[in-house]
Design a protein around this motif. Sequence first.
Motif, mmCIF file in Angstrom:
data_model
loop_
_atom_site.group_PDB
_atom_site.id
_atom_site.type_symbol
_atom_site.label_atom_id
_atom_site.label_comp_id
_atom_site.label_asym_id
_atom_site.label_seq_id
_atom_site.Cartn_x
_atom_site.Cartn_y
_atom_site.Cartn_z
ATOM 1 N N VAL A 170 6.707 27.521 -14.905
ATOM 2 C CA VAL A 170 6.182 26.332 -15.561
ATOM 3 C C VAL A 170 7.387 25.470 -15.928
ATOM 4 C CG1 VAL A 170 4.819 25.412 -17.463
ATOM 5 C CG2 VAL A 170 4.219 27.622 -16.464
ATOM 6 N N TRP A 171 7.366 24.239 -15.463
ATOM 7 C CA TRP A 171 8.459 23.295 -15.640
ATOM 8 C C TRP A 171 7.997 22.119 -16.489
ATOM 9 C CZ3 TRP A 171 13.144 23.973 -12.813
ATOM 10 C CH2 TRP A 171 13.117 25.018 -11.879
ATOM 11 N N PHE A 172 8.943 21.464 -17.157
ATOM 12 C CA PHE A 172 8.619 20.208 -17.836
ATOM 13 C C PHE A 172 9.744 19.216 -17.616
ATOM 14 C CE2 PHE A 172 11.484 21.912 -20.917
ATOM 15 C CZ PHE A 172 11.964 20.851 -21.659
ATOM 16 N N ASN A 173 9.366 17.943 -17.593
ATOM 17 C CA ASN A 173 10.347 16.868 -17.476
ATOM 18 C C ASN A 173 9.972 15.791 -18.485
ATOM 19 O OD1 ASN A 173 12.035 14.744 -16.822
ATOM 20 N ND2 ASN A 173 11.819 15.004 -14.616
ATOM 21 N N ASN A 174 10.786 15.649 -19.513
ATOM 22 C CA ASN A 174 10.569 14.608 -20.516
ATOM 23 C C ASN A 174 11.706 13.591 -20.502
ATOM 24 O OD1 ASN A 174 12.597 16.090 -21.698
ATOM 25 N ND2 ASN A 174 11.539 16.461 -23.629
ATOM 26 N N THR A 175 12.397 13.494 -19.365
ATOM 27 C CA THR A 175 13.536 12.579 -19.247
ATOM 28 C C THR A 175 13.170 11.259 -18.582
ATOM 29 O OG1 THR A 175 14.238 13.474 -17.110
ATOM 30 C CG2 THR A 175 15.127 14.536 -19.094
ATOM 31 N N ILE A 176 11.970 11.123 -18.070
ATOM 32 C CA ILE A 176 11.529 9.884 -17.424
ATOM 33 C C ILE A 176 10.916 8.998 -18.504
ATOM 34 C CG2 ILE A 176 10.048 8.890 -15.636
ATOM 35 C CD1 ILE A 176 10.007 11.791 -14.392
ATOM 36 N N PRO A 177 11.431 7.802 -18.724
ATOM 37 C CA PRO A 177 10.900 6.953 -19.799
ATOM 38 C C PRO A 177 9.389 6.748 -19.691
ATOM 39 C CG PRO A 177 12.926 6.021 -18.928
ATOM 40 C CD PRO A 177 12.547 7.166 -18.020
ATOM 41 N N GLY A 178 8.679 7.047 -20.803
ATOM 42 C CA GLY A 178 7.240 6.827 -20.865
ATOM 43 C C GLY A 178 6.398 7.802 -20.068
ATOM 44 N N LYS A 179 6.988 8.940 -19.668
ATOM 45 C CA LYS A 179 6.265 9.891 -18.820
ATOM 46 C C LYS A 179 6.680 11.317 -19.188
ATOM 47 C CE LYS A 179 5.543 10.623 -13.824
ATOM 48 N NZ LYS A 179 5.977 10.141 -12.506
ATOM 49 N N PHE A 180 5.695 12.213 -19.309
ATOM 50 C CA PHE A 180 5.944 13.638 -19.564
ATOM 51 C C PHE A 180 5.234 14.410 -18.458
ATOM 52 C CE2 PHE A 180 4.954 17.774 -21.489
ATOM 53 C CZ PHE A 180 6.186 18.123 -22.027
ATOM 54 N N ALA A 229 0.832 -1.210 0.000
ATOM 55 C CA ALA A 229 0.000 0.000 0.000
ATOM 56 C C ALA A 229 0.860 1.251 0.000
ATOM 57 C CB ALA A 229 -0.941 -0.005 1.203
ATOM 58 N N THR A 230 1.974 1.229 0.732
ATOM 59 C CA THR A 230 2.879 2.376 0.766
ATOM 60 C C THR A 230 3.492 2.610 -0.606
ATOM 61 O OG1 THR A 230 3.364 1.936 3.071
ATOM 62 C CG2 THR A 230 4.916 3.326 1.902
ATOM 63 N N THR A 231 3.891 1.552 -1.296
ATOM 64 C CA THR A 231 4.458 1.677 -2.637
ATOM 65 C C THR A 231 3.444 2.281 -3.595
ATOM 66 O OG1 THR A 231 5.883 -0.218 -2.244
ATOM 67 C CG2 THR A 231 5.497 0.391 -4.544
ATOM 68 N N ILE A 232 2.200 1.817 -3.547
ATOM 69 C CA ILE A 232 1.146 2.350 -4.409
ATOM 70 C C ILE A 232 0.898 3.818 -4.101
ATOM 71 C CG2 ILE A 232 -1.322 2.226 -4.937
ATOM 72 C CD1 ILE A 232 -1.034 -0.847 -4.521
ATOM 73 N N ALA A 233 0.811 4.168 -2.815
ATOM 74 C CA ALA A 233 0.551 5.557 -2.425
ATOM 75 C C ALA A 233 1.673 6.474 -2.885
ATOM 76 C CB ALA A 233 0.368 5.653 -0.910
ATOM 77 N N ASN A 234 2.924 6.029 -2.754
ATOM 78 C CA ASN A 234 4.053 6.856 -3.177
ATOM 79 C C ASN A 234 4.104 7.014 -4.682
ATOM 80 O OD1 ASN A 234 4.961 7.383 -0.616
ATOM 81 N ND2 ASN A 234 6.310 5.609 -0.553
ATOM 82 N N ALA A 235 3.645 6.019 -5.416
ATOM 83 C CA ALA A 235 3.684 6.087 -6.870
ATOM 84 C C ALA A 235 2.660 7.065 -7.420
ATOM 85 C CB ALA A 235 3.445 4.698 -7.453
ATOM 86 N N GLN A 236 1.639 7.371 -6.653
ATOM 87 C CA GLN A 236 0.571 8.240 -7.125
ATOM 88 C C GLN A 236 0.634 9.595 -6.431
ATOM 89 O OE1 GLN A 236 -3.065 6.072 -6.697
ATOM 90 N NE2 GLN A 236 -2.472 4.537 -8.171
ATOM 91 N N CYS A 237 1.688 10.363 -6.731
ATOM 92 C CA CYS A 237 1.825 11.678 -6.124
ATOM 93 C C CYS A 237 2.629 12.576 -7.061
ATOM 94 C CB CYS A 237 2.483 11.567 -4.754
ATOM 95 S SG CYS A 237 4.092 10.787 -4.780
ATOM 96 N N PHE A 238 2.862 13.797 -6.604
ATOM 97 C CA PHE A 238 3.659 14.741 -7.386
ATOM 98 C C PHE A 238 4.986 14.104 -7.790
ATOM 99 C CE2 PHE A 238 1.016 18.148 -5.676
ATOM 100 C CZ PHE A 238 1.063 19.095 -6.693
ATOM 101 N N GLU A 239 5.392 14.346 -9.011
ATOM 102 C CA GLU A 239 6.738 13.979 -9.441
ATOM 103 C C GLU A 239 7.660 15.039 -8.855
ATOM 104 O OE1 GLU A 239 10.048 12.655 -10.557
ATOM 105 O OE2 GLU A 239 8.314 11.449 -11.197
ATOM 106 N N ALA A 240 8.612 14.618 -8.038
ATOM 107 C CA ALA A 240 9.491 15.566 -7.349
ATOM 108 C C ALA A 240 10.476 16.249 -8.297
ATOM 109 C CB ALA A 240 10.244 14.845 -6.235
ATOM 110 N N ASN A 241 10.874 15.567 -9.359
ATOM 111 C CA ASN A 241 11.821 16.136 -10.307
ATOM 112 C C ASN A 241 11.044 16.932 -11.357
ATOM 113 O OD1 ASN A 241 13.750 16.774 -12.196
ATOM 114 N ND2 ASN A 241 14.472 14.686 -12.502
ATOM 115 N N PHE A 242 10.900 18.228 -11.138
ATOM 116 C CA PHE A 242 10.156 19.081 -12.061
ATOM 117 C C PHE A 242 10.845 19.183 -13.416
ATOM 118 C CE2 PHE A 242 7.963 21.926 -8.623
ATOM 119 C CZ PHE A 242 7.280 20.824 -8.150
ATOM 120 N N GLY A 243 12.158 18.993 -13.467
ATOM 121 C CA GLY A 243 12.880 19.053 -14.730
ATOM 122 C C GLY A 243 13.454 20.426 -15.003
ATOM 123 N N THR A 244 13.021 21.037 -16.110
ATOM 124 C CA THR A 244 13.579 22.285 -16.628
ATOM 125 C C THR A 244 12.475 23.313 -16.802
ATOM 126 O OG1 THR A 244 15.151 20.945 -17.868
ATOM 127 C CG2 THR A 244 14.906 23.225 -18.571
#
Length: 196
Positions: free
Chosen positions: A132-142, A14-29
């Motif tokens: 406004v930030w974007f991160n397109n460096t995470i595979p399969g995620k923008f 449950a902790t793994t699922i909860a952590n996976a569904q939250c803000f992406e901490a690495n905002f990028g650029t």
Amino acid sequence: MIRVLAALTVFAAATTIANAQCFEANFGTLMPRAAAPTTPGVGDDVLFDLQPLNFTFPMPAGGIASSFTHAHVGSNGVIFLTNGLASGATTTGYSTLATTMVTNLRGTAGQPPRIAAYWRDLNMLAANSGGVWFNNTIPGKFVVTWANAVHYAQTTPVFTVQAQLFASGEVRFFYSSSTQNTATCPVVGVSVGKIG
């Protein structure tokens, strides 16, 4: 003993699922901006430079294409999807009238699909460390993050909104606890665009 281990296993899952569904901490650029003023990530009513998703985002039939490769991000909490060309979309598109807001989310004939995480008149101020930030460096995620935003002509509340697009076609929105929800609510949703 077996019951305790089972409970710990369930808690860990449950902790793994909860952590996976939250803000992406690495905002990028910070979003680049070729048009003057050229300050990245800040401004009012801005369409930032087109960015590659680094994957093909599937969009159901009804729009102008069936999948998209680029994002044209606006400072007002909206993302327009394209295949490498500028969206031709409006920098504003919000309204205080509910019917107009729905029409704007739908778009007019030939306009690209759009993903509205929080489509309102936002102001991204350097004084608030806004951007406004974007991160397109995470595979399969923008990921697009409207960090430390305020509504135009307001100083509070300061809030953060994030949209996560996945190669599967899934879209997730996240909002800080200070995100404003008032009588002039934002448009939130996904539109495949309008073909006729």
